[in-house]
Write a protein that holds these residues in place. Structure first.
Motif, PDB file in Angstrom:
ATOM      1  N   GLN A  74      19.918 108.164  18.259  1.00 48.11           N
ATOM      2  CA  GLN A  74      18.437 108.381  17.915  1.00 48.11           C
ATOM      3  C   GLN A  74      18.241 109.298  16.562  1.00 48.11           C
ATOM      4  OE1 GLN A  74      18.057 110.277  21.987  1.00 48.11           O
ATOM      5  NE2 GLN A  74      16.316 108.814  22.310  1.00 48.11           N
ATOM      6  N   TRP A  75      19.208 110.350  16.567  1.00 46.73           N
ATOM      7  CA  TRP A  75      19.205 110.981  15.253  1.00 46.73           C
ATOM      8  C   TRP A  75      19.549 110.194  14.383  1.00 46.73           C
ATOM      9  CZ3 TRP A  75      17.613 113.761  11.682  1.00 46.73           C
ATOM     10  CH2 TRP A  75      18.549 114.364  10.950  1.00 46.73           C
ATOM     11  N   GLY A  76      20.630 109.415  14.396  1.00 47.93           N
ATOM     12  CA  GLY A  76      21.240 108.507  13.254  1.00 47.93           C
ATOM     13  C   GLY A  76      20.141 107.611  12.695  1.00 47.93           C
ATOM     14  N   ILE A  77      19.236 106.926  13.485  1.00 52.51           N
ATOM     15  CA  ILE A  77      18.182 106.344  12.862  1.00 52.51           C
ATOM     16  C   ILE A  77      17.250 107.039  12.059  1.00 52.51           C
ATOM     17  CG2 ILE A  77      16.411 106.278  14.705  1.00 52.51           C
ATOM     18  CD1 ILE A  77      17.498 103.153  12.847  1.00 52.51           C
ATOM     19  N   ASP A  78      16.906 108.245  12.385  1.00 59.83           N
ATOM     20  CA  ASP A  78      16.069 109.067  11.839  1.00 59.83           C
ATOM     21  C   ASP A  78      16.634 109.433  10.454  1.00 59.83           C
ATOM     22  OD1 ASP A  78      14.155 109.152  13.860  1.00 59.83           O
ATOM     23  OD2 ASP A  78      14.780 110.711  14.659  1.00 59.83           O
ATOM     24  N   PHE A  79      17.769 109.957  10.449  1.00 55.04           N
ATOM     25  CA  PHE A  79      18.632 110.279   9.428  1.00 55.04           C
ATOM     26  C   PHE A  79      18.656 109.346   8.150  1.00 55.04           C
ATOM     27  CE2 PHE A  79      22.633 112.358   7.694  1.00 55.04           C
ATOM     28  CZ  PHE A  79      21.965 112.990   6.701  1.00 55.04           C
ATOM     29  N   LYS A  80      18.767 107.986   8.737  1.00 55.49           N
ATOM     30  CA  LYS A  80      18.861 107.101   7.672  1.00 55.49           C
ATOM     31  C   LYS A  80      17.566 107.055   6.938  1.00 55.49           C
ATOM     32  CE  LYS A  80      20.828 103.121   8.392  1.00 55.49           C
ATOM     33  NZ  LYS A  80      22.380 103.038   8.041  1.00 55.49           N
ATOM     34  N   GLY A  81      16.620 107.322   7.529  1.00 59.67           N
ATOM     35  CA  GLY A  81      15.421 107.343   6.686  1.00 59.67           C
ATOM     36  C   GLY A  81      15.164 108.473   5.946  1.00 59.67           C
ATOM     37  N   VAL A  82      15.579 109.560   6.212  1.00 57.98           N
ATOM     38  CA  VAL A  82      15.763 110.712   5.860  1.00 57.98           C
ATOM     39  C   VAL A  82      16.521 110.714   4.250  1.00 57.98           C
ATOM     40  CG1 VAL A  82      16.493 113.008   5.318  1.00 57.98           C
ATOM     41  CG2 VAL A  82      15.387 112.361   7.416  1.00 57.98           C
ATOM     42  N   MET A  83      17.615 109.965   4.485  1.00 55.09           N
ATOM     43  CA  MET A  83      18.544 109.771   3.171  1.00 55.09           C
ATOM     44  C   MET A  83      17.921 108.646   2.216  1.00 55.09           C
ATOM     45  SD  MET A  83      22.341 109.877   4.745  1.00 55.09           S
ATOM     46  CE  MET A  83      22.138 108.703   6.032  1.00 55.09           C
ATOM     47  N   ALA A  84      16.951 107.670   2.707  1.00 55.06           N
ATOM     48  CA  ALA A  84      16.838 106.488   1.880  1.00 55.06           C
ATOM     49  C   ALA A  84      15.362 106.768   1.749  1.00 55.06           C
ATOM     50  CB  ALA A  84      16.825 105.594   2.650  1.00 55.06           C
ATOM     51  N   GLY A  85      14.834 107.831   1.890  1.00 50.72           N
ATOM     52  CA  GLY A  85      13.070 107.932   1.445  1.00 50.72           C
ATOM     53  C   GLY A  85      13.082 108.201  -0.152  1.00 50.72           C
TER      54      GLY A  85
END
Length: 684
Positions: free
Chosen positions: A198-209
């Motif tokens: 759950q956190w991993g999917i959110d963090f991927k969006g953080v890194m890629a924004g």
């Protein structure tokens, strides 16, 4: 975990929160009147390696003539269009009371240059030290700096403080942790947590924004493409570290409690898994320290509902004490304040949880004593019972009433209790209050090399309903160490002792205390490789409760409390407990994008999240976890979207992982990558 959790995002994204800081008095100290504030939307802060970080500043109008202390908040959650509401509201709160507020996007996130490839990475922490040094040199700063934040911001506050920047004089860490492996969004008791995905999917969006061209200019697209290319398969990174190895120990405060040398205030809520480290941090730090635990979840004390705190009173008082050198009396007050609930959050919602605030002058409190309940064939007893071995076959799905490490609330535990070994006390003759860490000690074995033990502590009320008070989960291969697990020898019994999550609670007169035991909690944790049968020697098994004597009069509580109407605006999410077919369970949580336009910057953001988890009873490797999230940013011709997906399956010996990332500009795919990985299970 981080403020990407949905509960916290909802609070942080609010454009403002009115009337946060009505003047109040605490211990003879008065909240100063509000003054004028100068806001600067964007300032570059240069790092030693040439990378520039983007900052938003809120500075008192008087600071040019009389420099003031500053407070730093340093997170990767887009100050421009993600946390804008929180930053605007809190920046004005601090700056209007005489403190500059500096909000910085972590390297590679928001509008800062560079790339981000992991949480709390070395460049991030090095930058944190450099930022504090830069702040202290500014003409509007007195040279004294504080650091604060929640979740990611609370965690990196501890880690940056551990590096001892010269100008850092005090910190306030909310929703934080002292151990990256043992109490963050990855592993639970040595078991792989669903929260990891759950956190991993959110963090991927953080890194890629993408950065905002209105801030960084024409270079925005080049910066975005660099971020996309650098975004790693982060779940693979975390899944390759299944024990508490050097990867997790770096940055974990519990590896060197003496690293922090500045006054520390830690804050959390009982419904937040990050309340668990508060007791440990107060126990081990050797600096001036305070703690507060309220009746809320993973959110701020001032945005909680239906009870919240006028937190500006407490926070400005803290910074005045340590950044201005004014004795506000705050350190003469109790070290720990905690809300003592008289009922669980689940049975109270949407009404305010009944209870009172209690105070402990020091922590651990010498007034708290252990009361021991022994497991016996007839239930919980005051003394050990006769020799008796209880067995439990872990072939049932248990955990649907406590489905998540964070966010989703527990419900009546009856369904899971019926699938567990349960031990009840006699009805209580008086109210019984606990505060601290219940501990569970057991002599246990299994018929397979890898097995877990889940322990839930509930209150069974007079009407027969079972309400979760706290719980613990232990991968039994980690019985001696999270760093060096060892397989179980089938047929051999082991003495195992571990704490449950820290809690405060009043068991009501006439209720029963229940211990419910199972092999796992799903979907909170991934199933063991094979079905395990547990054997428990009851005469060597017991629960110890930290019993707090009730004071003769309520302790004074100096922080103004706000009582709102019932929290009907955010109803508890539905919890799926029925199988989709006999023995086959599927949980789906879908949150479609809900566009929001920031009126002052004319930017529209939207985020959607889709989650599916499945498991068939008796087939531990039928498990399936899938997460997908989409984030979008639009303003005029600027139109960007990022979609990430993570899927996890397993065999008895391996994890099977798929991660993908897709980016679109004006509807056209500009980046796409998918990776399949097989990772050996290490006694997980």
């Amino acid at each position: 975990m981080k403020p990407s959790r949905r509960v916290l995002l909802a609070a942080a994204a609010a454009p403002a929160f009115a009337g946060l800081a009505a003047p109040a008095t605490a211990a003879g100290w008065s909240l100063p009147p509000e003054g004028g504030v100068t806001e600067t939307e964007h300032v570059w802060i240069p790092m030693p390696d040439g990378v520039r970080l983007s900052a938003r500043l809120f500075v008192p109008d008087t600071a040019s003539a009389r420099p003031v202390p500053a407070v730093l908040e340093y997170i990767p959650y887009r100050k421009r269009d993600g946390y804008r509401g929180h930053d605007s509201a809190w920046g004005h709160q601090l700056a209007s009371r005489g403190f500059a507020y500096v909000r910085v996007d972590v390297r590679g996130s928001g509008d800062s240059e560079g790339v981000q490839v992991d949480e709390y990475d070395v460049p991030e922490l090095d930058d944190g030290v450099a930022i504090i040094d830069w702040i202290a040199r500014q003409s509007w700063c007195s040279g004294a700096v504080g650091m604060r934040g929640i979740s990611w911001g609370g965690i990196n506050t501890l880690q940056v403080a551990s590096r001892r920047p010269k100008a850092l004089k005090a910190i306030m860490a909310l929703g934080t942790t002292d151990t990256r492996y043992g109490n963050d969004a990855h592993y639970v008791g040595g078991a792989l947590g669903h929260t990891n995905l759950q956190w991993g999917i959110d963090f991927k969006g953080v890194m890629a924004g993408p950065p905002d061209p209105a801030v960084v200019g024409p270079a925005w697209e080049t910066m975005w493409r660099q971020r996309l290319a650098a975004t790693p398969p982060i779940m693979e990174t975390w899944l390759r570290h299944q024990t508490n190895d050097a990867y997790w120990k770096r940055g974990s405060l519990d590896q060197d409690w003496g690293a922090i040398q500045v006054p520390t205030y830690v804050v959390s809520g009982w419904q937040d898994s990050y309340s668990n480290p508060v007791g440990r941090i107060l126990t081990h730090l050797k600096v001036p320290k305070k703690g507060l635990i309220g009746p809320w979840g993973h959110t701020y004390p001032w945005t909680a509902a239906p009870m919240s705190l006028d937190w500006a009173v407490e926070e400005v008082r803290w910074w005045t004490q340590w950044l201005k050198g004014v004795d506000t009396g705050i350190m003469a007050e109790p070290m720990l304040r905690a809300f003592m609930p008289y009922a669980t959050w689940a049975e109270s919602r949407p009404q305010e949880i009944p209870g009172r605030w209690v105070a402990e002058p020091t922590w651990p409190s010498p007034a708290i004593a252990l009361r021991v309940f022994h497991l016996a064939p007839g239930g919980l007893a005051a003394k050990p019972g006769p020799a008796h071995t209880a067995t439990y076959v872990g072939d049932r799905v248990v955990g649907l009433t406590k489905p998540e490490w964070i966010d989703r609330p527990p419900i009546d535990q009856a369904l899971d209790d019926a699938r567990s070994l349960t031990f009840d006390s006699a009805p209580l003759t008086d109210d019984l209050e606990i505060l601290g860490y219940p501990t569970f000690k057991v002599r246990i074995g299994a018929d397979v090399p890898v097995a877990k033990l889940a322990v839930r502590l509930t209150e069974v009320t007079a009407d027969g309903r079972s309400w979760l008070v706290t719980y613990g989960l232990k991968n039994l291969t980690h019985r001696q160490s999270d760093s060096d697990p060892a397989p179980l020898e089938p047929g051999k019994l082991y003495d195992v002792e571990f704490p449950l999550f820290m809690t405060g609670y009043r068991f009501r007169k006439g209720s029963r205390i229940r211990v419910a035991i199972s092999e796992n909690l799903w979907p909170l944790a991934w199933p063991s490789p094979r079905i395990a049968t547990l054997s428990l020697a009851l005469e060597h098994s017991r629960l110890s409760l930290p019993v707090r004597p009730q004071e003769s009069a309520p302790a004074p509580f100096p922080i103004p409390i706000r009582h709102a109407a019932a929290d009907t605006a955010s109803p508890a999410p539905a919890v799926t407990t029925a199988p989709v077919s006999p023995g086959h369970y599927r949980i789906e949580l879908n949150t479609p994008p809900a566009p929001f336009t920031w009126p002052d910057i004319k930017t529209t953001t939207a985020r959607g999240h889709w989650e599916t988890v499945e498991l068939t009873e008796g087939q531990p490797n039928s498990g399936f976890w899938r997460q997908q999230a989409t984030s979008a940013w639009t303003r005029d011709a600027w139109d960007c979207e990022v979609t990430a997906t993570i899927e996890l399956k397993s065999t008895e010996t391996e994890f099977l992982l798929t991660e993908s990332l897709t980016a679109r500009q004006a509807g056209q795919v500009i980046f796409e990558r998918s990776e399949d990985t097989r990772i050996t299970r290490n006694l997980v």
